[in-house]
Design a protein around this motif. Structure first.
Motif, PDB file in Angstrom:
ATOM      1  N   CYS A 275      -1.460  -0.418   7.381  1.00 36.63           N
ATOM      2  CA  CYS A 275      -2.051   0.233   6.213  1.00 36.63           C
ATOM      3  C   CYS A 275      -3.567   0.243   6.401  1.00 36.63           C
TER       4      CYS A 275
ATOM      5  N   CYS B  42       0.834  -1.200   0.000  1.00 43.80           N
ATOM      6  CA  CYS B  42       0.000   0.000   0.000  1.00 43.80           C
ATOM      7  C   CYS B  42       0.873   1.255   0.000  1.00 43.80           C
TER       8      CYS B  42
ATOM      9  N   HIS C  98      -5.158  -6.698   4.335  1.00 42.00           N
ATOM     10  CA  HIS C  98      -3.771  -6.849   4.798  1.00 42.00           C
ATOM     11  C   HIS C  98      -3.644  -6.903   6.311  1.00 42.00           C
TER      12      HIS C  98
HETATM   13 ZN   LIG Z   1      -1.517  -2.850   2.917  1.00 45.75          ZN
END
Ligand SMILES: [Zn+2]
Length: 272
Positions: free
Chosen positions: A146, A137, A151
């Protein structure tokens, strides 16, 4: 983006002696999973990791145990061999030889006079691992999480691998550790180590985000103990036949498997 590109990975890991230790921890986890851990613990780990099924959880756990010391691949740590409170001519000589071999093997050590930024390897591991296992990211710049929900498991498992003096890792320290992760060539060394561990335990790193998407941070609170046990068992036993920078990857892998089998065998014998 410094994700490991499989096609670009060198045939042998970028820094073999550390790679040998990381592969050893991954192998120990596989051995513990198959021969020691009770069924309830395996089921609990599978659920906490969010891996879906035990076969996948076994590989994910082995990969994580393997990369739990990834943060040791940093300029300050790697350059500290032979420096310490008890200098001696023999150690100075050994350091000289170590540096020469490390240089030949492509380890980007700092030049004399450089003062690399220091951080604890535990914080560094948590800072760099999500980046090397799928988070690319653009807003991810300093080790914080992020914003991509897909994630978050990568961050949860990275934080669960280590503690410092028994305490869970502080996100602030993890973010600060990112500074110590910088330095020409070190991203490539760590990417190569991650690739070597993934290949060793049979996990494709691009699958990790999906396999840990349902991870439960609270359920993972004790995972660091199993990880530490793997690291201890991998390092223990009879004097190790240390990996040399010139050893090929297959030799490292074979040795890691053999030593892990022996270490867990001794553990089982001792428990009888
Ligand atoms: Zn990420």
């Amino acid at each position: 983006m410094d994700l490991p590109d499989e096609g670009a990975l060198p045939a042998a890991p970028a820094w073999n002696p550390l790679a040998a230790e990381l592969l050893g921890s991954g192998s120990v986890l596989l051995e513990l999973w198959d021969r020691v851990l009770p069924e309830e613990q395996r089921a609990m780990l599978t659920e906490s990791l969010g891996a879906g099924d035990e076969r996948a959880a076994r590989r994910v756990a082995a990969f994580l145990a393997g990369v739990s010391r990834l943060g040791e691949a940093n300029p300050a740590r790697m350059d500290s061999f032979g420096l310490g409170d008890h200098p001696s001519p023999a150690l100075a000589d050994a350091r000289e030889r170590w540096r020469t071999e490390a240089g030949r093997a492509g380890l980007p050590l700092p030049s004399a006079g450089d003062r690399p930024y220091r951080a604890r390897p535990e914080h560094l591991t948590a800072a760099v691992l999500p980046r090397l296992t799928g988070c690319d990211c653009p807003e991810f710049t300093d080790g914080e999480r992020c914003f991509d929900r897909a994630h978050q498991g990568l961050f949860d498992v990275a934080l669960a691998l280590n503690t410092v003096r028994g305490e869970r890792l502080h996100r602030d320290e993890v973010a600060k550790a990112h500074r110590a992760a910088l330095g020409a060539g070190w991203g490539a060394v760590r990417a190569s180590l991650v690739g070597a561990v993934a290949e060793h335990v049979g996990l494709r790193t691009e699958r990790l985000a999906g396999l840990t998407g349902a991870a439960e941070p609270d359920g993972l609170a004790g995972f660091h103990r199993l990880v530490a046990r793997c690291n201890r068992l991998a390092a223990g036993g009879p004097a190790p036949d240390f990996a040399r920078p010139s050893d090929p990857g297959e030799r490292l892998r074979e040795r890691a498997r053999r030593r892990a089998g022996e270490a867990v065998g001794r553990l089982i014998q001792g428990a009888r």
